[in-house]
Each structure stands twice: as structure tokens, then as C-alpha cells.
Scaffold this motif. Structure first.
Motif, PDB file in Angstrom:
ATOM      1  N   GLU A 123       0.732  -1.163  -0.019  1.00  0.00           N
ATOM      2  CA  GLU A 123      -0.002  -0.089   0.053  1.00  0.00           C
ATOM      3  C   GLU A 123       0.828   1.198  -0.031  1.00  0.00           C
ATOM      4  O   GLU A 123       1.898   1.391   1.034  1.00  0.00           O
ATOM      5  CB  GLU A 123      -0.832  -0.040   1.431  1.00  0.00           C
ATOM      6  N   PRO A 124       0.824   2.087  -0.867  1.00  0.00           N
ATOM      7  CA  PRO A 124       1.596   3.306  -1.047  1.00  0.00           C
ATOM      8  C   PRO A 124       1.074   4.252   0.412  1.00  0.00           C
ATOM      9  O   PRO A 124      -0.030   4.431   0.661  1.00  0.00           O
ATOM     10  CB  PRO A 124       0.958   3.939  -2.409  1.00  0.00           C
ATOM     11  N   ALA A 125       2.225   4.499   0.925  1.00  0.00           N
ATOM     12  CA  ALA A 125       1.872   5.427   2.147  1.00  0.00           C
ATOM     13  C   ALA A 125       2.371   6.678   2.195  1.00  0.00           C
ATOM     14  O   ALA A 125       2.242   7.372   3.182  1.00  0.00           O
ATOM     15  CB  ALA A 125       2.653   4.575   3.344  1.00  0.00           C
ATOM     16  N   GLY A 126       2.864   7.414   1.129  1.00  0.00           N
ATOM     17  CA  GLY A 126       3.242   8.560   0.915  1.00  0.00           C
ATOM     18  C   GLY A 126       4.720   8.611   0.338  1.00  0.00           C
ATOM     19  O   GLY A 126       5.396   7.694   0.372  1.00  0.00           O
ATOM     20  N   GLU A 127       5.092  10.013  -0.141  1.00  0.00           N
ATOM     21  CA  GLU A 127       6.331  10.257  -0.269  1.00  0.00           C
ATOM     22  C   GLU A 127       6.975  11.461   0.327  1.00  0.00           C
ATOM     23  O   GLU A 127       6.272  12.580   0.488  1.00  0.00           O
ATOM     24  CB  GLU A 127       6.372  10.495  -1.928  1.00  0.00           C
ATOM     25  N   VAL A 128       8.291  11.384   0.973  1.00  0.00           N
ATOM     26  CA  VAL A 128       8.762  12.508   1.668  1.00  0.00           C
ATOM     27  C   VAL A 128      10.289  12.690   0.929  1.00  0.00           C
ATOM     28  O   VAL A 128      11.017  11.808   1.064  1.00  0.00           O
ATOM     29  CB  VAL A 128       8.783  12.039   3.068  1.00  0.00           C
ATOM     30  N   GLY A 129      10.577  13.784   0.528  1.00  0.00           N
ATOM     31  CA  GLY A 129      11.886  13.874   0.168  1.00  0.00           C
ATOM     32  C   GLY A 129      12.519  13.240  -0.992  1.00  0.00           C
ATOM     33  O   GLY A 129      13.516  12.961  -1.051  1.00  0.00           O
ATOM     34  N   GLY A 130      11.495  12.704  -1.909  1.00  0.00           N
ATOM     35  CA  GLY A 130      11.783  11.838  -2.885  1.00  0.00           C
ATOM     36  C   GLY A 130      11.908  10.615  -2.712  1.00  0.00           C
ATOM     37  O   GLY A 130      12.236   9.721  -3.633  1.00  0.00           O
ATOM     38  N   VAL A 131      11.709  10.193  -1.394  1.00  0.00           N
ATOM     39  CA  VAL A 131      11.525   8.656  -1.089  1.00  0.00           C
ATOM     40  C   VAL A 131      10.400   8.313  -0.814  1.00  0.00           C
ATOM     41  O   VAL A 131       9.500   8.958  -0.127  1.00  0.00           O
ATOM     42  CB  VAL A 131      12.511   8.602   0.184  1.00  0.00           C
ATOM     43  N   ARG A 132       9.822   7.308  -1.530  1.00  0.00           N
ATOM     44  CA  ARG A 132       8.447   6.541  -1.325  1.00  0.00           C
ATOM     45  C   ARG A 132       8.558   5.619  -0.288  1.00  0.00           C
ATOM     46  O   ARG A 132       9.423   4.760   0.154  1.00  0.00           O
ATOM     47  CB  ARG A 132       8.345   5.641  -2.708  1.00  0.00           C
ATOM     48  N   LYS A 137       2.398   4.000   9.100  1.00  0.00           N
ATOM     49  CA  LYS A 137       1.720   4.881   8.312  1.00  0.00           C
ATOM     50  C   LYS A 137       1.717   6.286   9.098  1.00  0.00           C
ATOM     51  O   LYS A 137       1.784   7.178   8.421  1.00  0.00           O
ATOM     52  CB  LYS A 137       0.406   4.653   7.675  1.00  0.00           C
ATOM     53  N   GLY A 138       1.545   5.879  10.381  1.00  0.00           N
ATOM     54  CA  GLY A 138       1.454   7.358  11.263  1.00  0.00           C
ATOM     55  C   GLY A 138       3.017   8.030  11.223  1.00  0.00           C
ATOM     56  O   GLY A 138       3.010   9.190  11.370  1.00  0.00           O
ATOM     57  N   LEU A 139       3.950   7.104  11.356  1.00  0.00           N
ATOM     58  CA  LEU A 139       5.326   7.792  11.269  1.00  0.00           C
ATOM     59  C   LEU A 139       5.763   8.402   9.889  1.00  0.00           C
ATOM     60  O   LEU A 139       6.250   9.381   9.989  1.00  0.00           O
ATOM     61  CB  LEU A 139       6.521   6.585  11.265  1.00  0.00           C
ATOM     62  N   VAL A 140       4.945   8.039   8.843  1.00  0.00           N
ATOM     63  CA  VAL A 140       5.314   8.551   7.670  1.00  0.00           C
ATOM     64  C   VAL A 140       4.699   9.932   7.624  1.00  0.00           C
ATOM     65  O   VAL A 140       5.068  10.958   7.201  1.00  0.00           O
ATOM     66  CB  VAL A 140       4.725   7.599   6.559  1.00  0.00           C
ATOM     67  N   ARG A 141       3.598   9.820   8.083  1.00  0.00           N
ATOM     68  CA  ARG A 141       2.711  11.220   8.175  1.00  0.00           C
ATOM     69  C   ARG A 141       3.418  12.277   9.119  1.00  0.00           C
ATOM     70  O   ARG A 141       3.490  13.471   8.737  1.00  0.00           O
ATOM     71  CB  ARG A 141       1.416  10.943   8.803  1.00  0.00           C
ATOM     72  N   ASP A 142       3.986  11.638  10.024  1.00  0.00           N
ATOM     73  CA  ASP A 142       4.833  12.694  11.220  1.00  0.00           C
ATOM     74  C   ASP A 142       6.103  13.337  10.324  1.00  0.00           C
ATOM     75  O   ASP A 142       6.460  14.487  10.477  1.00  0.00           O
ATOM     76  CB  ASP A 142       5.172  11.989  12.343  1.00  0.00           C
ATOM     77  N   LEU A 143       6.704  12.115   9.750  1.00  0.00           N
ATOM     78  CA  LEU A 143       7.953  12.737   8.898  1.00  0.00           C
ATOM     79  C   LEU A 143       7.397  13.956   7.909  1.00  0.00           C
ATOM     80  O   LEU A 143       8.290  14.805   7.644  1.00  0.00           O
ATOM     81  CB  LEU A 143       8.409  11.284   8.227  1.00  0.00           C
ATOM     82  N   SER A 144       6.438  13.647   6.982  1.00  0.00           N
ATOM     83  CA  SER A 144       5.882  14.699   6.131  1.00  0.00           C
ATOM     84  C   SER A 144       5.529  15.919   6.905  1.00  0.00           C
ATOM     85  O   SER A 144       5.945  16.895   6.162  1.00  0.00           O
ATOM     86  CB  SER A 144       4.782  13.956   5.277  1.00  0.00           C
ATOM     87  N   GLU A 145       4.988  15.892   7.883  1.00  0.00           N
ATOM     88  CA  GLU A 145       4.767  17.082   8.641  1.00  0.00           C
ATOM     89  C   GLU A 145       5.854  17.881   9.038  1.00  0.00           C
ATOM     90  O   GLU A 145       5.985  19.045   8.593  1.00  0.00           O
ATOM     91  CB  GLU A 145       3.764  16.673   9.847  1.00  0.00           C
ATOM     92  N   ARG A 146       6.908  17.000   9.445  1.00  0.00           N
ATOM     93  CA  ARG A 146       8.136  17.713   9.774  1.00  0.00           C
ATOM     94  C   ARG A 146       9.026  18.088   8.667  1.00  0.00           C
ATOM     95  O   ARG A 146       9.489  19.377   8.810  1.00  0.00           O
ATOM     96  CB  ARG A 146       9.080  16.802  10.603  1.00  0.00           C
ATOM     97  N   ALA A 147       8.711  17.717   7.600  1.00  0.00           N
ATOM     98  CA  ALA A 147       9.365  18.119   6.344  1.00  0.00           C
ATOM     99  C   ALA A 147       9.030  19.249   5.854  1.00  0.00           C
ATOM    100  O   ALA A 147       9.535  20.359   5.387  1.00  0.00           O
ATOM    101  CB  ALA A 147       9.435  17.024   5.331  1.00  0.00           C
ATOM    102  N   GLY A 148       7.516  19.319   5.923  1.00  0.00           N
ATOM    103  CA  GLY A 148       6.673  20.544   5.609  1.00  0.00           C
ATOM    104  C   GLY A 148       7.049  21.700   6.351  1.00  0.00           C
ATOM    105  O   GLY A 148       7.185  22.751   5.942  1.00  0.00           O
ATOM    106  N   ASP A 149       7.035  21.704   7.826  1.00  0.00           N
ATOM    107  CA  ASP A 149       7.437  22.623   8.610  1.00  0.00           C
ATOM    108  C   ASP A 149       8.781  23.149   8.473  1.00  0.00           C
ATOM    109  O   ASP A 149       8.974  24.581   8.674  1.00  0.00           O
ATOM    110  CB  ASP A 149       7.358  22.213  10.289  1.00  0.00           C
ATOM    111  N   ALA A 150       9.436  22.206   7.702  1.00  0.00           N
ATOM    112  CA  ALA A 150      11.130  22.723   7.762  1.00  0.00           C
ATOM    113  C   ALA A 150      11.198  23.512   6.322  1.00  0.00           C
ATOM    114  O   ALA A 150      12.313  24.093   6.202  1.00  0.00           O
ATOM    115  CB  ALA A 150      11.988  21.629   7.730  1.00  0.00           C
ATOM    116  N   SER A 151      10.100  23.275   5.490  1.00  0.00           N
ATOM    117  CA  SER A 151      10.423  23.747   4.217  1.00  0.00           C
ATOM    118  C   SER A 151      10.121  25.380   4.104  1.00  0.00           C
ATOM    119  O   SER A 151       9.648  25.768   4.991  1.00  0.00           O
ATOM    120  CB  SER A 151       9.520  23.068   3.279  1.00  0.00           C
TER     121      SER A 151
END
Length: 470
Positions: A326-335, A456-470
Motif C-alpha cells: 500500500e503506498p503510504a506517501g512520499e517525503v523528500g523523493g523517497v517513497r 503510516k503514522g510515522l510517515v505522516r509525522d515525517l511528512s509534517e516535519r518536512a513541511g514545517d522545515a520547508s
């Protein structure tokens, strides 16, 4: 049969107080007093009283908790899946009953028309869901039941005469069948699993093959011929005179009834008539194993009256199931991909084929089943750049991966959270972090779904942190 002509079941006992046991007890209590004289529920040695036991008692059931000893005398005992027939609990029930069966067998006896059975070590849930989806796309009423989540007895209350039950059945459930007779049955694969329950591969494979035990000439057996256990089963079924659809994603069977890939195209041949359905690249589910699942589901739908066009459209519209590549997201070019359902080595090996070799950071570990790791280690070394090993089985997996020198990077972590952080630290843009553990989840989680949602929760948290840092 109408309710007035259905046979009396007499005094019935239920083994187990999980969802299946509760569903069976609820169903049987609804048949009192016309067809059922009494209902006794034995929860097993680890069971304790609670709201559900009190509710069952309030409706007239006798509930016994905290023991594996069955007392009394019963016309029928219905055992929940996962209670081995060699266990003291099951043996005690057999000593006090005229017959012991499983829950799917009871549901089939109560409503025996329009059943499809789907089994195999891996791919059952995707194939069951996809077959139900394809039938629905063709306007044919169908409901997924069984190991996929809804016990068939629970679905009986709302079933009508035109609805097909597409039943995902585990080896546990099939082992306790006797009269069960589906119109179509599918065997996808047989690879080592649940040997702590069945003890030998022969017993495990025989339980799977029980799906076909009562089928006859008008029925259809769909059997993969890509592993030795299934090939042998196909030959036995053909020797019985059954119609067998030989299924393969590696070769084109010469039989008049077959399902296979031809130059990347899914092709089903029924009675010599070929149906070209879709290209593998048109599917939203990835990997060669999912092409096999799609072929099996397409055979079911075509056999039961779906048109080629409806099947083609249904294949194109079917999306991945939760926890199954199941695709769970992409962060920083990593799926990030959640394959928490991969609880055995064979399912991991198949999942790895869905991604480019050398681009995978795989997360392996969990509760150690003691499975041989040689084949898994070869596949991981061939296809992965990094393996992060965690949980109770992590050290054993890591050692197996390191036994043969290779360029694979092996990282150890105590738990899934730390393993995720390590995988993120290793992954490069364009790569895939794949949770495909090869183990059950019970060292850290209640089940594989909880594990997958945590990932998937860990991926969401990572995505949110990446968004805050951008």
C-alpha cells in the motif's frame, strides 16, 4: 431449504470467544428453540468473563471461561479458527461431541448456494477483494467473507438468494470442513507457513486442498501451477475429472482452460475461448504476484457470468488494499510502502519484485516464527540496497543476511520506531522504504493492521516535519 425444513442442530457448543466465536454464538442463539436446544460457549484457558459473556448469558447461553476442558455432551461443536485440532482444547471438545466443525462449514450448511472459496499462503485477501469487485462491476451481487474480516455466519442474516459469498479461507478454517462445496475454488500458492499449527508441510498443503474435496464436474478449480505443491494438487484434481483452470505467471499452460501472461497481457482461456483483459502496467496493484491475483479473480468473475468488458474495467479501477504493498506517501523523493500483511518470507520475496532492484530499503522483523531464512536472504541480497532488521526476529534475520558476503547494508534496530528512523536515514531520493516484515507482529503489536497503521503514522509525522522545515 426453508427454515422449517432445515435440520435441527440440537445441543451446540462453541469453542473460542473471539469475533468468530461470538458471531457463531449470536447466530445459534437466534435459532433457539426451533432448531437449537442449547448453546454453550467455551472461551478457553486464557478467556475471562466480560460484557460480551454477560450478554450471551443474558440471551440464554452457558458461558465457561478459564479452562480448556469441555464438559457435557453435544450434537455439534463449532470451533474457532486458530485452535489446532491437536490441542487439548480441541481434543476435549471432540470427546464430548458427535461432530466438530469450523465456522465456514456451519455457514455453508446453513446457506450452501453460491460460494467461491479462495485460499493460498499469500494473496488471498487481494484476490478475494478483487473477485468481489469484479463481480460487482458486472452487476453480480457479491460479498467478501471469511478470513478477510466478516465471519460468514455474521453475513447470513442479510444474505439474499442472489448474492455470492466470496470466501477467503485460511488453512485453519479449511481443516475443519467436511461437506463444504463451493462452486469455484482458487488455490494461489502453498509455501511454508503456520507449521507450528499443522506440524508438516504435507498437513498444511492437505488443509488447503480441502477447498476442492467435494467439488464435481460442473464446478471450476483454479490452481496455480507455479509451485510444486499446487502443481501436484492440480494433477490430483484433474485425475478426479474436475475442470481445472491452470494459472501461471511464468509460462503459458497448453490446457484449454488456463490463465496466464502473454507479453505483459493478462489472458484467460475458458473452454478454448481466450479473453485478453488488461496489461500488467494498467493495474494499480504492483508486482508479479498481484498479476497472479488479478488473473485468478478474473477467472472467477468470467466463470460466474461477468463480461469481458466488465472485467477489464474492474481490473483497471481496483486500488491496493490496506497493508498490502500500500503506498503510504512520499517525503523528500523517497517513497514509503506499507506491506505489513507480509508475515512470511514468501510474501516478502514476492513484494520485492514490485520495485526496481537496488532501490529498496526493506524493514524486516517482528515475532519470530522460526521459519528458514535462506530463500529470503537470497532475495533481499539480490534486490535490496539496505535491510533494517528489528524486533524479536531482527537479530536472526540480520545474521542470515550477513552469512554470505554482499553489498547489502544490514542495520539493526530494537523496535519498529527506531527501524523507521534508521530506514529514513539510509534512504536516498528515488528509493523505496518498504515495510515488509516477513514476521507476525505479536512481539510489539496486537496484529499486522496495528503495525501497518503505526508505520503510516510515522510517515505522516515525517511528512509534517518536512513541511514545517520547508
Amino acid at each position: 431449504m426453508t427454515e422449517t425444513t432445515m435440520p435441527r442442530l440440537g445441543d451446540v457448543a462453541v469453542l473460542g470467544l473471539g469475533r468468530t466465536g461470538e458471531s457463531v454464538a449470536d447466530y445459534l442463539l437466534g435459532l433457539m428453540p426451533e432448531r437449537v436446544s442449547s448453546v454453550s460457549v467455551f472461551g478457553g484457558g486464557a478467556s475471562t468473563p466480560g460484557d460480551k459473556t454477560r450478554e450471551l448469558e443474558g440471551r440464554g447461553a452457558r458461558v465457561v471461561c478459564g479452562t480448556d476442558v469441555v464438559d457435557g455432551r453435544y450434537d455439534l461443536v463449532v470451533a474457532s479458527p486458530g485452535i489446532p485440532d491437536s490441542s487439548d482444547f480441541f481434543v476435549s471438545a471432540r470427546e464430548h461431541a458427535a461432530e466438530v466443525i469450523g465456522e465456514p462449514e456451519l455457514a455453508w450448511r446453513e446457506s450452501p448456494q453460491r460460494w467461491v472459496a479462495i485460499t493460498g499462503t499469500n494473496g488471498k485477501t487481494t484476490t478475494t477483494s478483487l473477485a468481489t469487485h469484479l463481480l460487482g462491476a458486472a452487476g453480480i451481487r457479491a460479498e467478501s467473507v471469511g478470513n478477510i474480516g466478516t465471519p460468514p455466519t455474521e453475513a447470513l442474516a442479510t444474505r439474499d438468494a442472489e448474492t455470492w459469498f466470496v470466501a477467503e479461507l485460511s488453512s485453519f478454517q479449511l481443516a475443519t470442513t467436511r461437506l463444504f462445496h463451493p462452486r469455484v475454488a482458487v488455490l494461489l500458492n502453498v509455501t511454508p507457513d503456520h507449521l507450528e499449527w499443522h506440524h508438516t508441510m504435507e498437513a498444511y498443503a492437505a488443509a488447503k486442498e480441502k477447498a476442492f474435496a467435494n467439488m464435481c464436474g460442473d464446478d471450476l478449480a483454479v490452481v496455480s501451477v507455479d509451485d510444486e505443491w499446487c502443481r501436484a494438487a492440480a494433477e490430483r484434481l484433474e485425475a478426479r475429472g474436475l475442470r481445472v483452470c491452470r494459472l501461471s505467471v511464468h509460462d503459458e499452460p497448453s490446457a484449454g482452460t488456463a490463465a496466464f501472461l502473454r507479453d505483459g497481457m493478462l489472458v484467460v482461456r475458458l473452454a478454448g475461448v481466450e479473453h485478453e483483459l488488461a496489461r500488467v502496467t494498467d493495474l494499480k496493484i504492483f508486482g508479479l504476484h498481484n498479476a497472479e491475483n488479478a488473473l485468478a479473480a478474473a477467472v472467477v468473475a468470467l466463470e460466474l457470468g461477468a463480461s469481458e468488458g466488465d472485467v477489464r474495467e474492474g481490473l483497471a479501477s481496483f486500488s491496493p488494499i490496506e497493508h498490502r504493498i500500500e503506498p503510504a506517501g512520499e517525503v523528500g523523493g523517497v517513497r514509503f510502502v506499507n506491506d505489513s500483511k507480509a508475515t512470511n518470507t514468501d510474501s516478502v520475496e514476492k513484494a520485492l519484485t514490485a520495485f526496481d532492484a537496488g532501490s529498496i530499503v526493506v524493514m524486516l522483523g517482528g515475532h519470530d516464527k522460526g521459519t528458514d531464512l535462506a530463500s529470503l536472504a537470497r532475495a533481499v541480497r539480490e534486490r535490496c540496497r539496505v535491510a533494517v532488521c528489528f524486533g524479536a526476529a531482527g537479530e536472526r534475520i540480520a545474521r542470515a543476511l550477513e552469512e554470505v558476503p554482499s553489498e547489502l547494508v544490514v542495520v539493526r534496530a530494537p523496535h519498529l520506531r527506531e527501524a523507521f528512523d534508521a530506514a529514513v536515514g539510509c534512504a536516498r531520493p528515488g528509493e523505496t522504504v518498504l515495510l515488509s516484515p516477513s514476521c507476525s507482529s505479536f512481539d510489539e503489536f496486537a496484529n499486522m493492521a496495528e503495525r501497518g497503521r503505526f508505520f503510516k503514522g510515522l510517515v505522516r509525522d515525517l511528512s509534517e516535519r518536512a513541511g514545517d522545515a520547508s
